[in-house]
Design a protein around this motif. Structure first.
Motif, PDB file in Angstrom:
ATOM      1  N   ASP A 190       0.873  -1.268  -0.124  1.00 33.84           N
ATOM      2  CA  ASP A 190      -0.129  -0.047  -0.039  1.00 33.84           C
ATOM      3  C   ASP A 190       0.856   1.093   0.128  1.00 33.84           C
ATOM      4  O   ASP A 190       0.357   2.171  -0.694  1.00 33.84           O
ATOM      5  N   ASP A 191       1.963   1.208   0.739  1.00 32.92           N
ATOM      6  CA  ASP A 191       2.781   2.406   0.823  1.00 32.92           C
ATOM      7  C   ASP A 191       3.459   2.668  -0.540  1.00 32.92           C
ATOM      8  O   ASP A 191       3.589   3.784  -0.935  1.00 32.92           O
ATOM      9  N   LEU A 192       4.067   1.554  -1.074  1.00 33.58           N
ATOM     10  CA  LEU A 192       4.482   1.744  -2.575  1.00 33.58           C
ATOM     11  C   LEU A 192       3.673   2.285  -3.709  1.00 33.58           C
ATOM     12  O   LEU A 192       3.809   3.318  -4.199  1.00 33.58           O
ATOM     13  N   LEU A 193       2.519   1.960  -3.628  1.00 35.73           N
ATOM     14  CA  LEU A 193       1.298   2.573  -4.415  1.00 35.73           C
ATOM     15  C   LEU A 193       0.905   3.757  -3.938  1.00 35.73           C
ATOM     16  O   LEU A 193       0.869   4.588  -5.124  1.00 35.73           O
ATOM     17  N   GLY A 194       1.075   4.017  -3.070  1.00 33.42           N
ATOM     18  CA  GLY A 194       0.689   5.498  -2.727  1.00 33.42           C
ATOM     19  C   GLY A 194       1.683   6.414  -2.791  1.00 33.42           C
ATOM     20  O   GLY A 194       1.514   7.612  -3.413  1.00 33.42           O
ATOM     21  N   TRP A 195       3.069   5.893  -2.868  1.00 36.60           N
ATOM     22  CA  TRP A 195       4.101   6.771  -3.147  1.00 36.60           C
ATOM     23  C   TRP A 195       4.034   6.890  -4.750  1.00 36.60           C
ATOM     24  O   TRP A 195       4.423   8.136  -5.156  1.00 36.60           O
ATOM     25  N   TYR A 196       3.998   5.994  -5.478  1.00 39.33           N
ATOM     26  CA  TYR A 196       3.647   6.029  -6.959  1.00 39.33           C
ATOM     27  C   TYR A 196       2.440   7.349  -7.329  1.00 39.33           C
ATOM     28  O   TYR A 196       3.005   8.173  -8.162  1.00 39.33           O
ATOM     29  N   VAL A 197       1.414   7.131  -6.652  1.00 39.47           N
ATOM     30  CA  VAL A 197       0.444   8.048  -6.940  1.00 39.47           C
ATOM     31  C   VAL A 197       0.773   9.472  -6.564  1.00 39.47           C
ATOM     32  O   VAL A 197       0.395  10.331  -7.421  1.00 39.47           O
ATOM     33  N   GLY A 198       1.793   9.570  -5.598  1.00 40.04           N
ATOM     34  CA  GLY A 198       2.072  10.994  -5.073  1.00 40.04           C
ATOM     35  C   GLY A 198       3.071  11.465  -5.872  1.00 40.04           C
ATOM     36  O   GLY A 198       2.887  12.674  -6.219  1.00 40.04           O
ATOM     37  N   GLN A 199       3.919  10.753  -6.666  1.00 40.57           N
ATOM     38  CA  GLN A 199       4.940  11.405  -7.697  1.00 40.57           C
ATOM     39  C   GLN A 199       4.027  11.684  -8.848  1.00 40.57           C
ATOM     40  O   GLN A 199       4.751  12.307  -9.760  1.00 40.57           O
ATOM     41  N   ARG A 200       3.056  11.143  -9.322  1.00 39.26           N
ATOM     42  CA  ARG A 200       2.249  11.513 -10.368  1.00 39.26           C
ATOM     43  C   ARG A 200       1.117  12.484 -10.254  1.00 39.26           C
ATOM     44  O   ARG A 200       0.314  12.765 -10.984  1.00 39.26           O
ATOM     45  N   GLU A 201       1.396  13.177  -9.064  1.00 47.12           N
ATOM     46  CA  GLU A 201       0.371  14.031  -8.438  1.00 47.12           C
ATOM     47  C   GLU A 201      -0.176  15.178  -9.428  1.00 47.12           C
ATOM     48  O   GLU A 201      -1.241  15.646  -9.734  1.00 47.12           O
ATOM     49  N   GLU A 202       0.990  15.711 -10.183  1.00 45.69           N
ATOM     50  CA  GLU A 202       0.826  16.804 -11.150  1.00 45.69           C
ATOM     51  C   GLU A 202      -0.048  16.552 -12.365  1.00 45.69           C
ATOM     52  O   GLU A 202      -0.744  17.182 -13.217  1.00 45.69           O
ATOM     53  N   PHE A 203       0.005  15.065 -12.578  1.00 48.57           N
ATOM     54  CA  PHE A 203      -0.813  14.703 -13.695  1.00 48.57           C
ATOM     55  C   PHE A 203      -2.229  13.968 -13.483  1.00 48.57           C
ATOM     56  O   PHE A 203      -3.138  13.682 -14.262  1.00 48.57           O
ATOM     57  N   ILE A 204      -2.562  14.243 -12.170  1.00 48.18           N
ATOM     58  CA  ILE A 204      -4.009  13.677 -11.514  1.00 48.18           C
ATOM     59  C   ILE A 204      -4.753  15.061 -11.319  1.00 48.18           C
ATOM     60  O   ILE A 204      -4.297  15.847 -10.197  1.00 48.18           O
ATOM     61  N   ASP A 205      -5.851  15.161 -11.767  1.00 53.32           N
ATOM     62  CA  ASP A 205      -6.742  16.466 -11.749  1.00 53.32           C
ATOM     63  C   ASP A 205      -8.240  15.848 -11.515  1.00 53.32           C
ATOM     64  O   ASP A 205      -8.918  16.666 -11.053  1.00 53.32           O
TER      65      ASP A 205
END
Length: 258
Positions: A190-205
């Protein structure tokens, strides 16, 4: 000149046009270097046959040799099957327990052998049933797969290096960074997936974009665990912060690209 115009140039142009049409693009995929190579090969073939003029046969043979020598590096998209689910903690626990039990009864005699044969037969029956069931396939674009794979592998590699540095410095095992690495360089799923989504934050609107990135990360991670085997799922209890899922680490023999 007639040979060059009708044989070499004409055949080379047709070859380039054929590759361009096959790839669905207007630009021909033949380079100046390849044209120069065709000329040199044709000349070399003529010399090998002790002839002073290059014939259409020499040009055709040069084209054939060049086609054989070109290495196509284009890679297909990646197919991941829905039934290749990530192992749950219970499944990892059961697998580890089975290995420990098998090691304990390895020298147990005929009864242990009979039990092992029964387990093997049951596993074979389950495999046949799974093979008969239809499999749903999810296709991931190669560029998306490579991007997510690189990010997940990089995060696991960083956790591994952080744990090694802490152990070398005599630290208590705390991982630097986001604090989602466990002792031994592992990161909870869960932490790894959460980290990935956090890195892609600028592409998620939007919420849809968030769910799409999460599905993509889960799909690629599933492939890395079940197919490539470069990521290993380890058993462990839940995290202190309430996160769940198995602990993940890179395979010891996996070489991270520099």
């Amino acid at each position: 000149e007639d040979v060059g115009g009708g044989g070499f140039i004409g055949d080379s142009a047709r070859r380039g046009a054929g590759q361009g049409q096959a790839s669905g693009r207007n630009a021909y995929r033949i380079t100046v270097r390849q044209l120069e190579s065709l000329i040199r090969l044709s000349e070399a073939l003529a010399r090998a046959h002790c002839e002073e003029r290059i014939t259409p046969a020499h040009v055709r043979e040069a084209v054939r040799l060049l086609r054989r020598s070109i290495v196509h590096v284009e890679m297909d998209d990646v197919d991941v099957y829905d039934d290749d689910a990530m192992p749950t903690e219970a499944e990892v626990e059961a697998a580890m327990a089975g290995l420990e039990e098998g090691a304990a009864v390895e020298s147990g005699g005929g009864a242990a052998a009979a039990a092992a044969a029964g387990v093997e037969a049951e596993a074979e029956a389950e495999a046949q049933a799974e093979a008969a069931a239809p499999r749903k396939k999810v296709t991931v674009k190669r560029e998306d797969f490579d991007r997510v794979r690189s990010m997940l592998v990089l995060r696991l590699h960083e956790a591994e290096q952080s744990a090694s540095a802490s152990a070398a410095g005599g630290a208590s095992g705390e991982a630097a960074g986001d604090g989602d690495a466990d002792a031994g360089g592992c990161v909870r799923q869960d932490d790894l997936l959460g980290w990935y989504v956090g890195q892609r934050e600028e592409f998620i609107d939007t919420e849809e974009a968030f769910n799409g990135e999460m599905r993509l990360a889960k799909t690629v991670l599933k492939y890395l665990v079940n197919v490539e085997g470069c990521v290993i799922a380890l058993r462990s209890g839940g995290g202190d912060d309430g996160s769940s899922g198995p602990l993940l680490m890179l395979h010891p023999n996996f070489a991270v690209d520099a």
